[in-house]
Design a protein around this motif. Sequence first.
Motif, PDB file in Angstrom:
ATOM      1  N   VAL A  81      32.206  40.035  29.997  1.00 23.70           N
ATOM      2  CA  VAL A  81      32.949  39.976  31.259  1.00 23.70           C
ATOM      3  C   VAL A  81      32.952  38.555  31.804  1.00 23.70           C
ATOM      4  O   VAL A  81      31.930  37.864  31.766  1.00 23.70           O
ATOM      5  CB  VAL A  81      32.322  40.932  32.303  1.00 23.70           C
ATOM      6  CG1 VAL A  81      33.079  40.851  33.627  1.00 23.70           C
ATOM      7  CG2 VAL A  81      32.308  42.368  31.781  1.00 23.70           C
ATOM      8  N   ILE A  82      34.090  38.128  32.319  1.00 25.59           N
ATOM      9  CA  ILE A  82      34.206  36.841  32.987  1.00 25.59           C
ATOM     10  C   ILE A  82      34.669  37.075  34.424  1.00 25.59           C
ATOM     11  O   ILE A  82      35.462  37.988  34.675  1.00 25.59           O
ATOM     12  CB  ILE A  82      35.203  35.908  32.248  1.00 25.59           C
ATOM     13  CG1 ILE A  82      35.174  34.497  32.843  1.00 25.59           C
ATOM     14  CG2 ILE A  82      36.621  36.473  32.265  1.00 25.59           C
ATOM     15  CD1 ILE A  82      35.984  33.489  32.041  1.00 25.59           C
ATOM     16  N   ILE A  83      34.149  36.308  35.364  1.00 25.73           N
ATOM     17  CA  ILE A  83      34.610  36.396  36.754  1.00 25.73           C
ATOM     18  C   ILE A  83      35.689  35.338  36.942  1.00 25.73           C
ATOM     19  O   ILE A  83      35.435  34.136  36.829  1.00 25.73           O
ATOM     20  CB  ILE A  83      33.461  36.166  37.752  1.00 25.73           C
ATOM     21  CG1 ILE A  83      32.401  37.251  37.591  1.00 25.73           C
ATOM     22  CG2 ILE A  83      34.002  36.182  39.189  1.00 25.73           C
ATOM     23  CD1 ILE A  83      31.200  37.081  38.509  1.00 25.73           C
ATOM     24  N   LYS A  84      36.916  35.781  37.204  1.00 26.21           N
ATOM     25  CA  LYS A  84      38.029  34.846  37.367  1.00 26.21           C
ATOM     26  C   LYS A  84      38.055  34.239  38.768  1.00 26.21           C
ATOM     27  O   LYS A  84      38.102  33.033  38.931  1.00 26.21           O
ATOM     28  CB  LYS A  84      39.363  35.548  37.075  1.00 26.21           C
ATOM     29  CG  LYS A  84      39.531  35.962  35.632  1.00 26.21           C
ATOM     30  CD  LYS A  84      39.406  34.783  34.683  1.00 26.21           C
ATOM     31  CE  LYS A  84      40.539  33.789  34.837  1.00 26.21           C
ATOM     32  NZ  LYS A  84      40.401  32.617  33.930  1.00 26.21           N
ATOM     33  N   SER A  85      38.015  35.091  39.798  1.00 28.20           N
ATOM     34  CA  SER A  85      38.021  34.564  41.159  1.00 28.20           C
ATOM     35  C   SER A  85      37.671  35.655  42.160  1.00 28.20           C
ATOM     36  O   SER A  85      37.962  36.832  41.933  1.00 28.20           O
ATOM     37  CB  SER A  85      39.400  33.981  41.517  1.00 28.20           C
ATOM     38  OG  SER A  85      40.359  35.018  41.607  1.00 28.20           O
ATOM     39  N   LEU A 154      36.908  40.028  35.876  1.00 25.24           N
ATOM     40  CA  LEU A 154      36.593  40.588  37.185  1.00 25.24           C
ATOM     41  C   LEU A 154      37.129  39.656  38.274  1.00 25.24           C
ATOM     42  O   LEU A 154      36.916  38.446  38.212  1.00 25.24           O
ATOM     43  CB  LEU A 154      35.083  40.748  37.333  1.00 25.24           C
ATOM     44  CG  LEU A 154      34.558  41.385  38.624  1.00 25.24           C
ATOM     45  CD1 LEU A 154      34.942  42.860  38.698  1.00 25.24           C
ATOM     46  CD2 LEU A 154      33.038  41.241  38.703  1.00 25.24           C
ATOM     47  N   SER A 155      37.804  40.207  39.244  1.00 22.77           N
ATOM     48  CA  SER A 155      38.313  39.400  40.356  1.00 22.77           C
ATOM     49  C   SER A 155      38.410  40.254  41.607  1.00 22.77           C
ATOM     50  O   SER A 155      38.304  41.479  41.543  1.00 22.77           O
ATOM     51  CB  SER A 155      39.689  38.796  40.016  1.00 22.77           C
ATOM     52  OG  SER A 155      40.616  39.828  39.757  1.00 22.77           O
ATOM     53  N   VAL A 175      35.101  44.483  50.856  1.00 22.49           N
ATOM     54  CA  VAL A 175      35.109  43.756  49.586  1.00 22.49           C
ATOM     55  C   VAL A 175      35.822  44.612  48.544  1.00 22.49           C
ATOM     56  O   VAL A 175      35.479  45.785  48.342  1.00 22.49           O
ATOM     57  CB  VAL A 175      33.683  43.442  49.107  1.00 22.49           C
ATOM     58  CG1 VAL A 175      33.720  42.633  47.807  1.00 22.49           C
ATOM     59  CG2 VAL A 175      32.907  42.687  50.177  1.00 22.49           C
ATOM     60  N   ASP A 176      36.827  44.048  47.908  1.00 23.48           N
ATOM     61  CA  ASP A 176      37.584  44.727  46.856  1.00 23.48           C
ATOM     62  C   ASP A 176      37.427  43.957  45.555  1.00 23.48           C
ATOM     63  O   ASP A 176      37.632  42.738  45.526  1.00 23.48           O
ATOM     64  CB  ASP A 176      39.066  44.808  47.218  1.00 23.48           C
ATOM     65  CG  ASP A 176      39.320  45.625  48.477  1.00 23.48           C
ATOM     66  OD1 ASP A 176      39.316  46.848  48.382  1.00 23.48           O
ATOM     67  OD2 ASP A 176      39.503  45.014  49.553  1.00 23.48           O
ATOM     68  N   LEU A 177      37.064  44.665  44.492  1.00 18.29           N
ATOM     69  CA  LEU A 177      36.940  44.057  43.168  1.00 18.29           C
ATOM     70  C   LEU A 177      37.668  44.925  42.150  1.00 18.29           C
ATOM     71  O   LEU A 177      37.686  46.150  42.283  1.00 18.29           O
ATOM     72  CB  LEU A 177      35.470  43.927  42.758  1.00 18.29           C
ATOM     73  CG  LEU A 177      34.575  42.988  43.571  1.00 18.29           C
ATOM     74  CD1 LEU A 177      33.142  43.088  43.071  1.00 18.29           C
ATOM     75  CD2 LEU A 177      35.061  41.544  43.488  1.00 18.29           C
ATOM     76  N   ASN A 178      38.250  44.288  41.147  1.00 19.17           N
ATOM     77  CA  ASN A 178      38.862  45.061  40.065  1.00 19.17           C
ATOM     78  C   ASN A 178      38.561  44.415  38.719  1.00 19.17           C
ATOM     79  O   ASN A 178      38.437  43.196  38.609  1.00 19.17           O
ATOM     80  CB  ASN A 178      40.369  45.224  40.280  1.00 19.17           C
ATOM     81  CG  ASN A 178      41.106  43.917  40.268  1.00 19.17           C
ATOM     82  OD1 ASN A 178      40.654  42.924  40.826  1.00 19.17           O
ATOM     83  ND2 ASN A 178      42.256  43.891  39.627  1.00 19.17           N
TER      84      ASN A 178
END
Length: 200
Positions: A81-85, A154-155, A175-178
């Motif tokens: 997994v990478i966190i984009k923003s 993940l952003s 807080v919203d994450l997808n």
Amino acid sequence: MIKAYGVRTLTLLVLSGFIATAMTGCGGTKVSRVSSEKEIDVTDKWNSTDSKRVANKMIEDMLTFPWLEKWNQNHDRMPKVIIKSVRNKSHEHIPIDTFINDLKRAMLKSSKVQFVSGGAAREEVREERKEQDVYATEETRAKMGAETGADFALSGSINSNMQQSADTRVTFYQVDLNLIDMTTTEEVWYGQKKIKKVSE
């Protein structure tokens, strides 16, 4: 006239000394060390406790969704997994980097997914690898073109609003994450966490 001036001067000196002594007796600012795990709310603003709690709860929820079980059934490795923003859309300054680090820690601690660095951290590593290609020996230099690709991105965002009356203020954070499959662009998980704080 000289005598009167001397009395006034003496009186002022005595009063100044008394005030200085009284102020010293008050002690001024007191600072004490406490555990970083201790929850302290000085204001109703977003703080480190909110960041850690939200990150832990949301990653815990993310890892219970069906996408992970499906992945494990079809692969013999953990998903990457990478966190984009994560964007701050709230009415106040929120240290997004701290929240992202809390998300990273929660993912790594779970031992269910692997984390892939992105953004500035990845660029720094790429720059270092370029320098190694020139200055390091062939046996020790990191190989070019051998990075690990991410399977999921993940952003999300942090939103807020505030309502205030004469003596009460209510601050609401959402807080919203997808999580998106990098291959199919399918959204495999959507999480939402809400916090409400009352200041009186």
